[in-house]
Enzyme design. Structure first.
Site, PDB file in Angstrom:
ATOM      1  N   HIS A  22      -7.061  -5.494   2.778  1.00 30.13           N
ATOM      2  CA  HIS A  22      -5.897  -4.950   3.471  1.00 30.13           C
ATOM      3  C   HIS A  22      -5.289  -6.006   4.383  1.00 30.13           C
ATOM      4  O   HIS A  22      -6.014  -6.772   5.021  1.00 30.13           O
ATOM      5  CB  HIS A  22      -6.303  -3.757   4.344  1.00 30.13           C
ATOM      6  CG  HIS A  22      -6.786  -2.581   3.590  1.00 30.13           C
ATOM      7  ND1 HIS A  22      -5.964  -1.534   3.238  1.00 30.13           N
ATOM      8  CD2 HIS A  22      -8.010  -2.269   3.110  1.00 30.13           C
ATOM      9  CE1 HIS A  22      -6.674  -0.625   2.589  1.00 30.13           C
ATOM     10  NE2 HIS A  22      -7.922  -1.059   2.488  1.00 30.13           N
ATOM     11  N   HIS A  51     -10.382  -4.768  -2.752  1.00 27.40           N
ATOM     12  CA  HIS A  51      -9.050  -5.025  -2.222  1.00 27.40           C
ATOM     13  C   HIS A  51      -9.122  -5.326  -0.731  1.00 27.40           C
ATOM     14  O   HIS A  51      -9.871  -4.710  -0.002  1.00 27.40           O
ATOM     15  CB  HIS A  51      -8.090  -3.856  -2.491  1.00 27.40           C
ATOM     16  CG  HIS A  51      -8.544  -2.530  -1.979  1.00 27.40           C
ATOM     17  ND1 HIS A  51      -9.532  -1.790  -2.598  1.00 27.40           N
ATOM     18  CD2 HIS A  51      -8.153  -1.808  -0.904  1.00 27.40           C
ATOM     19  CE1 HIS A  51      -9.715  -0.655  -1.920  1.00 27.40           C
ATOM     20  NE2 HIS A  51      -8.902  -0.648  -0.884  1.00 27.40           N
ATOM     21  N   ASP A  89       0.856  -1.195   0.000  1.00 23.82           N
ATOM     22  CA  ASP A  89       0.000   0.000   0.000  1.00 23.82           C
ATOM     23  C   ASP A  89       0.888   1.240   0.000  1.00 23.82           C
ATOM     24  O   ASP A  89       1.893   1.281   0.710  1.00 23.82           O
ATOM     25  CB  ASP A  89      -0.902  -0.020   1.238  1.00 23.82           C
ATOM     26  CG  ASP A  89      -2.031   0.999   1.166  1.00 23.82           C
ATOM     27  OD1 ASP A  89      -1.742   2.204   1.025  1.00 23.82           O
ATOM     28  OD2 ASP A  89      -3.187   0.592   1.256  1.00 23.82           O
ATOM     29  N   ILE A  90       0.508   2.259  -0.787  1.00 22.44           N
ATOM     30  CA  ILE A  90       1.330   3.470  -0.853  1.00 22.44           C
ATOM     31  C   ILE A  90       1.133   4.389   0.350  1.00 22.44           C
ATOM     32  O   ILE A  90       1.923   5.307   0.564  1.00 22.44           O
ATOM     33  CB  ILE A  90       1.114   4.260  -2.167  1.00 22.44           C
ATOM     34  CG1 ILE A  90      -0.324   4.752  -2.283  1.00 22.44           C
ATOM     35  CG2 ILE A  90       1.517   3.431  -3.368  1.00 22.44           C
ATOM     36  CD1 ILE A  90      -0.540   5.760  -3.393  1.00 22.44           C
TER      37      ILE A  90
END
Length: 139
Positions: free
Chosen positions: A103, A101, A33-34
Site C-alpha cells: 500500500h 501487495h 485502490d478501490i
C-alpha cells in the site's frame, strides 16, 4: 504462476478493464485502490502470485525495495508529497486479497480513525522498513 481466481492476478495481467495500470514493470504493477484510506491510495501488486509477505524470504528484499521506490517515484511524479505517505503490507489473516501487495497511502495525516487502525504499524501491518527487517530474518 497466476491464480485464475485471483483478482490481483487478473489486474496485473491486464485482464480487468476497470483497473487502470498506472505503472507496469516486469515484476509488478501499480494501480489505484478501490477503497482508498486517504485522498491517494495506490497498490503495487506483484505479477507473480505470492499469497502474502509470509511467502517471501530474505532473497526478496530487493523486490520490496523496488516496489517501495516505484510507489514513491509514482507519487512524487503526481506531485504527492511522500514525506506524509505510508508504505506497507498487511499480514495474514488481516488481508482481504491473498496476493502480495504494498500500500501507498497519502496523506497519511488525513486518514480517518478506522483507516488509522487498519493501517497502523503493528503485528498485522508492516511498514516497508519493517517488512525488509522481517524478511532479513527468514531463510
Amino acid at each position: 504462476m497466476a491464480d485464475d481466481n485471483c483478482i490481483f492476478c487478473q489486474i496485473s495481467d491486464g485482464q480487468d478493464p476497470k483497473s487502470v495500470l498506472e505503472v507496469e514493470t516486469d515484476e509488478f504493477v501499480i494501480f489505484q485502490d478501490i477503497k482508498p484510506a486517504s485522498e491517494h491510495h495506490y497498490l503495487a501488486v506483484t505479477k507473480k502470485h505470492y499469497a502474502s509477505l509470509k511467502d517471501l524470504n530474505k532473497t526478496h528484499d530487493q523486490l520490496v525495495q523496488r516496489m517501495e521506490s516505484a510507489l514513491k517515484e509514482f507519487l512524487a511524479g503526481k506531485g504527492i508529497p511522500v514525506d506524509d505517505a505510508l508504505f506497507g503490507f498487511h499480514l495474514p489473516p488481516f488481508i482481504t486479497v491473498k496476493h502480495l501487495h504494498m500500500h501507498a497511502i497519502a496523506p497519511r495525516t488525513q486518514m480517518n480513525f478506522l483507516s488509522r487502525l487498519i493501517f497502523r504499524p503493528s503485528v498485522w501491518f508492516k511498514t516497508a522498513d519493517e517488512a525488509r527487517s522481517y524478511l532479513s530474518q527468514k531463510e
